[in-house]
Structure formats: structure tokens, C-alpha cells
Design a protein around this motif. Structure first.
Motif, PDB file in Angstrom:
ATOM      1  N   TYR A   1      -8.039  -4.673   4.049  1.00 26.94           N
ATOM      2  CA  TYR A   1      -8.146  -5.246   2.701  1.00 26.94           C
ATOM      3  C   TYR A   1      -7.907  -6.751   2.769  1.00 26.94           C
TER       4      TYR A   1
ATOM      5  N   VAL B   1       0.861  -1.185   0.000  1.00 28.75           N
ATOM      6  CA  VAL B   1       0.000   0.000   0.000  1.00 28.75           C
ATOM      7  C   VAL B   1       0.897   1.235   0.000  1.00 28.75           C
TER       8      VAL B   1
ATOM      9  N   ALA C   1      -4.410   6.201  -1.788  1.00 32.14           N
ATOM     10  CA  ALA C   1      -3.764   4.929  -1.454  1.00 32.14           C
ATOM     11  C   ALA C   1      -3.844   4.006  -2.659  1.00 32.14           C
TER      12      ALA C   1
ATOM     13  N   PHE D   1      -6.015   0.974   7.576  1.00 35.63           N
ATOM     14  CA  PHE D   1      -6.251   0.261   6.327  1.00 35.63           C
ATOM     15  C   PHE D   1      -6.804  -1.139   6.574  1.00 35.63           C
TER      16      PHE D   1
ATOM     17  N   THR E   1     -11.972  -3.250   0.765  1.00 34.48           N
ATOM     18  CA  THR E   1     -10.802  -2.371   0.693  1.00 34.48           C
ATOM     19  C   THR E   1     -11.190  -1.100   1.432  1.00 34.48           C
TER      20      THR E   1
ATOM     21  N   HIS F   1      -4.747  -1.738   9.834  1.00 33.59           N
ATOM     22  CA  HIS F   1      -3.297  -1.516   9.819  1.00 33.59           C
ATOM     23  C   HIS F   1      -3.053  -0.007   9.957  1.00 33.59           C
TER      24      HIS F   1
ATOM     25  N   PHE G   1      -3.297   0.238  -3.696  1.00 33.15           N
ATOM     26  CA  PHE G   1      -3.185  -1.133  -3.184  1.00 33.15           C
ATOM     27  C   PHE G   1      -2.681  -2.007  -4.327  1.00 33.15           C
TER      28      PHE G   1
ATOM     29  N   LEU H   1       0.752   5.263   0.235  1.00 28.97           N
ATOM     30  CA  LEU H   1      -0.148   6.323   0.677  1.00 28.97           C
ATOM     31  C   LEU H   1       0.506   7.676   0.441  1.00 28.97           C
TER      32      LEU H   1
ATOM     33  N   MET I   1     -10.059   2.500   3.950  1.00 27.12           N
ATOM     34  CA  MET I   1      -9.120   3.490   4.478  1.00 27.12           C
ATOM     35  C   MET I   1      -9.949   4.466   5.312  1.00 27.12           C
TER      36      MET I   1
END
Length: 196
Positions: free
Chosen positions: A163, A59, A75, A161, A103, A179, A77, A61, A105
């Protein structure tokens, strides 16, 4: 004493030494260097881009378009292996019949979301054995998402995050949930700590 043979003491040596010293400092600054004295006293530089890799996905960012305490978090991915896809941001938190994870954020602390997370990829539905409903996923490969944000004040903030990546041939990686990526809000906007 013959005036034609009289020589004055040279004044060019001190001037030349001073000029060389100045040129050396200018060259050092141009190369991004610092004089040795106090070199370790300044804080590490900050950056507007950072990245991490966990469970088969990298990822990246970044912060962009920052004006008047508002901007965009972007972001990207990127599954590490070919043939892997990510799930739609609109997937329920626990997936569909337990399959997949959205997914995601989100921001906490000094940053607030100004809208929903959007993805620059079309959603397609796939059939998963043992699951009655279709499962919405993005096409295989990287997915770019954006989240508009604002800062009410300076201070610390965290981006969280979530996903999961899957392949129709190779199965799924372990889902990632919450995360954290930490950043600080200053007068110049959000900035991540530089990597050590």
C-alpha cells in the motif's frame, strides 16, 4: 458416661478444607488463571486478529466466517493522519506513471486465494500534477478490504501487504511492498501468534 454430654470428633474440618480448595481452584479458572505448577509449559495462545503499523498506516487483519477450510481475510487499512488516502486495489503494480501503489493483500503457503481482493469503499479519481492520466484512490481515512481464502492442508501461511498513503496537502508516505504477516493453519482454522 452420660450420652447427652458425649461429643463426636468433628468431621467438618477436612470437608471444609477440601471445599475451600475446590472453590479457590474454580475461582482461579473463572478468572483465566492457572495453578502455578507448570504455568509456563503451555504454548502462547493464538488469535484470529492481528495488526501492524508501517509508514503511516495501521493494518488490522482478521479471519472470519471459517467453515470447511474456507473463510475470509479482512484487512482494515487506516492512515494515521487525517487527510490521507490509499490507492485503489486495481491500480497497476507500479502506479500510474510511477505515482501511487495499489492497496494489496495476497496469500502464500497453506492458504490460497479464492477470488479477488475487494474494498468496501468507492473509488474516485484525482489529478496529480505532472501525471496525464487520472489516479484512482479511495476516500480519505480507513478502507476495509476482504479476500476469500481456502486451506488445502494445515501448515504455515503468509499474508503479504502492499500500500501507499498520500495527502493532497502533505504529500505521500514511503510505499510498503510485501509486508509479511505469518499465521498457521490448524484444525480450527487460521490463527496468528499472540503478541508477546
Amino acid at each position: 458416661m452420660n450420652p447427652s454430654t458425649h461429643t463426636r470428633p468433628s468431621r467438618t474440618a477436612p470437608v471444609t478444607a477440601a471445599l475451600l480448595s475446590f472453590v479457590s481452584l474454580a475461582a482461579l479458572a473463572a478468572c483465566g488463571g492457572q495453578p502455578a505448577e507448570g504455568a509456563g509449559d503451555s504454548p502462547p495462545p493464538a488469535t484470529r486478529t492481528t495488526r501492524f503499523t508501517e509508514n503511516g498506516v495501521t493494518v488490522t487483519l482478521s479471519v472470519s466466517d471459517w467453515h470447511a477450510s474456507q473463510g475470509t481475510l479482512t484487512a482494515v487499512f487506516t492512515p494515521e493522519a487525517k487527510g490521507f488516502h490509499l490507492y485503489s486495489a486495481d491500480l497497476p503494480p507500479n502506479g500510474i506513471e510511477g505515482v501511487g501503489r495499489p492497496t494489496a493483500m495476497a496469500v502464500t503457503g497453506a492458504l490460497k486465494a479464492q477470488g479477488r481482493l475487494t474494498a468496501a469503499a468507492d473509488v474516485r479519481s484525482i489529478s496529480v500534477p505532472g501525471v496525464d492520466a487520472p489516479v484512482p484512490v479511495y476516500p480519505d481515512g480507513p478502507v476495509t478490504t476482504t479476500l476469500p481464502v481456502r486451506a488445502d492442508a494445515g501448515g504455515d501461511a503468509t499474508v503479504l501487504f502492499g500500500y501507499a498513503s498520500c495527502s493532497t496537502r502533505d504529500g505521500c508516505t514511503i510505499p510498503v511492498s510485501d509486508h509479511p504477516v505469518h499465521l498457521r493453519i490448524t484444525g480450527d482454522g487460521p490463527a496468528f501468534d499472540a503478541a508477546p
